[in-house]
Design a protein around this motif. Sequence first.
Motif, PDB file in Angstrom:
ATOM      1  N   HIS A   1       0.856  -1.173   0.000  1.00 26.45           N
ATOM      2  CA  HIS A   1       0.000   0.000   0.000  1.00 26.45           C
ATOM      3  C   HIS A   1       0.892   1.223   0.000  1.00 26.45           C
ATOM      4  CE1 HIS A   1      -2.956   2.883   1.666  1.00 26.45           C
ATOM      5  NE2 HIS A   1      -3.800   2.169   0.958  1.00 26.45           N
ATOM      6  N   CYS A   2       0.606   2.183  -0.886  1.00 28.22           N
ATOM      7  CA  CYS A   2       1.445   3.371  -0.999  1.00 28.22           C
ATOM      8  C   CYS A   2       0.864   4.480  -0.128  1.00 28.22           C
ATOM      9  CB  CYS A   2       1.486   3.814  -2.460  1.00 28.22           C
ATOM     10  SG  CYS A   2       2.347   5.382  -2.682  1.00 28.22           S
ATOM     11  N   THR A   3       1.677   4.978   0.781  1.00 28.60           N
ATOM     12  CA  THR A   3       1.160   6.030   1.673  1.00 28.60           C
ATOM     13  C   THR A   3       1.229   7.395   0.991  1.00 28.60           C
ATOM     14  OG1 THR A   3       3.329   6.259   2.721  1.00 28.60           O
ATOM     15  CG2 THR A   3       1.771   4.786   3.780  1.00 28.60           C
ATOM     16  N   ALA A   4       1.932   7.503  -0.142  1.00 33.55           N
ATOM     17  CA  ALA A   4       2.024   8.782  -0.854  1.00 33.55           C
ATOM     18  C   ALA A   4       0.767   9.046  -1.691  1.00 33.55           C
ATOM     19  CB  ALA A   4       3.264   8.807  -1.734  1.00 33.55           C
ATOM     20  N   CYS A   5       0.300   8.033  -2.454  1.00 32.83           N
ATOM     21  CA  CYS A   5      -0.864   8.242  -3.315  1.00 32.83           C
ATOM     22  C   CYS A   5      -2.088   7.449  -2.872  1.00 32.83           C
ATOM     23  CB  CYS A   5      -0.529   7.938  -4.774  1.00 32.83           C
ATOM     24  SG  CYS A   5      -0.351   6.169  -5.121  1.00 32.83           S
ATOM     25  N   GLY A   6      -1.915   6.584  -1.887  1.00 33.56           N
ATOM     26  CA  GLY A   6      -3.065   5.876  -1.326  1.00 33.56           C
ATOM     27  C   GLY A   6      -3.499   4.634  -2.091  1.00 33.56           C
TER      28      GLY A   6
ATOM     29  N   LEU B   1       9.026   0.290  -5.192  1.00 30.16           N
ATOM     30  CA  LEU B   1       8.501   1.597  -5.582  1.00 30.16           C
ATOM     31  C   LEU B   1       7.059   1.441  -6.057  1.00 30.16           C
ATOM     32  CD1 LEU B   1      11.447   3.147  -7.660  1.00 30.16           C
ATOM     33  CD2 LEU B   1      10.948   3.420  -5.223  1.00 30.16           C
ATOM     34  N   CYS B   2       6.210   2.378  -5.643  1.00 32.96           N
ATOM     35  CA  CYS B   2       4.819   2.360  -6.076  1.00 32.96           C
ATOM     36  C   CYS B   2       4.756   2.507  -7.609  1.00 32.96           C
ATOM     37  CB  CYS B   2       4.081   3.511  -5.403  1.00 32.96           C
ATOM     38  SG  CYS B   2       2.432   3.787  -6.069  1.00 32.96           S
ATOM     39  N   PRO B   3       4.034   1.596  -8.306  1.00 35.26           N
ATOM     40  CA  PRO B   3       3.980   1.686  -9.774  1.00 35.26           C
ATOM     41  C   PRO B   3       3.124   2.853 -10.283  1.00 35.26           C
ATOM     42  CG  PRO B   3       2.587  -0.097  -8.990  1.00 35.26           C
ATOM     43  CD  PRO B   3       3.314   0.446  -7.779  1.00 35.26           C
ATOM     44  N   PHE B   4       2.376   3.499  -9.388  1.00 34.68           N
ATOM     45  CA  PHE B   4       1.507   4.603  -9.801  1.00 34.68           C
ATOM     46  C   PHE B   4       2.203   5.947  -9.687  1.00 34.68           C
ATOM     47  CE2 PHE B   4      -1.248   1.197  -8.162  1.00 34.68           C
ATOM     48  CZ  PHE B   4      -1.908   0.890  -9.336  1.00 34.68           C
ATOM     49  N   CYS B   5       2.952   6.146  -8.589  1.00 37.83           N
ATOM     50  CA  CYS B   5       3.573   7.457  -8.392  1.00 37.83           C
ATOM     51  C   CYS B   5       5.076   7.349  -8.122  1.00 37.83           C
ATOM     52  CB  CYS B   5       2.868   8.203  -7.252  1.00 37.83           C
ATOM     53  SG  CYS B   5       3.227   7.535  -5.623  1.00 37.83           S
ATOM     54  N   PHE B   6       5.618   6.138  -8.132  1.00 42.29           N
ATOM     55  CA  PHE B   6       7.062   5.880  -7.969  1.00 42.29           C
ATOM     56  C   PHE B   6       7.604   6.307  -6.606  1.00 42.29           C
ATOM     57  CE2 PHE B   6       6.162   6.482 -12.491  1.00 42.29           C
ATOM     58  CZ  PHE B   6       6.403   5.181 -12.913  1.00 42.29           C
TER      59      PHE B   6
END
Length: 128
Positions: free
Chosen positions: A31-36, A45-50
């Motif tokens: 779960h990415c805490t930067a983009c949710g 690394l989050c594949p949506f916002c890196f």
Amino acid sequence: MADRKLPAPQANIETEAYWKAAGEGKLLVKHCTACGQAHHYPRALCPFCFSDKTEWKQCSGKGTLYSYSVMRRAPVPYAIAYVTLAEGPTMLTNMTDCDFDKLKIGQPVKVVFKPSEGGPPLPMFTSA
Ligand SMILES: [Zn+2]
């Protein structure tokens, strides 16, 4: 139905926690805490916002069948499937322990863990 032999998954630094949890019967997603957004397969690394601000969350193990393909000519027939988890991500997996002729797109499914040869158990799904 005979059990298909499943090769052990290869764990790496990005997936170590994932396979350890699988050994305890838990399905994790990142779960990415930067983009949710939640994603699968686990990556650093989050594949949506890196962003590298990702954390593990345990899934409910519930989802819906997004698509599937039954391999009937294999020595032990099996069904490859995409399952959309209740938490959002879609994962490539297998359907198991159910009648492949009765599978329906959009049906509810739940995770089950199947033993691999000499490695952690693999998350698969069955009719819920
Ligand atoms: Zn993100």
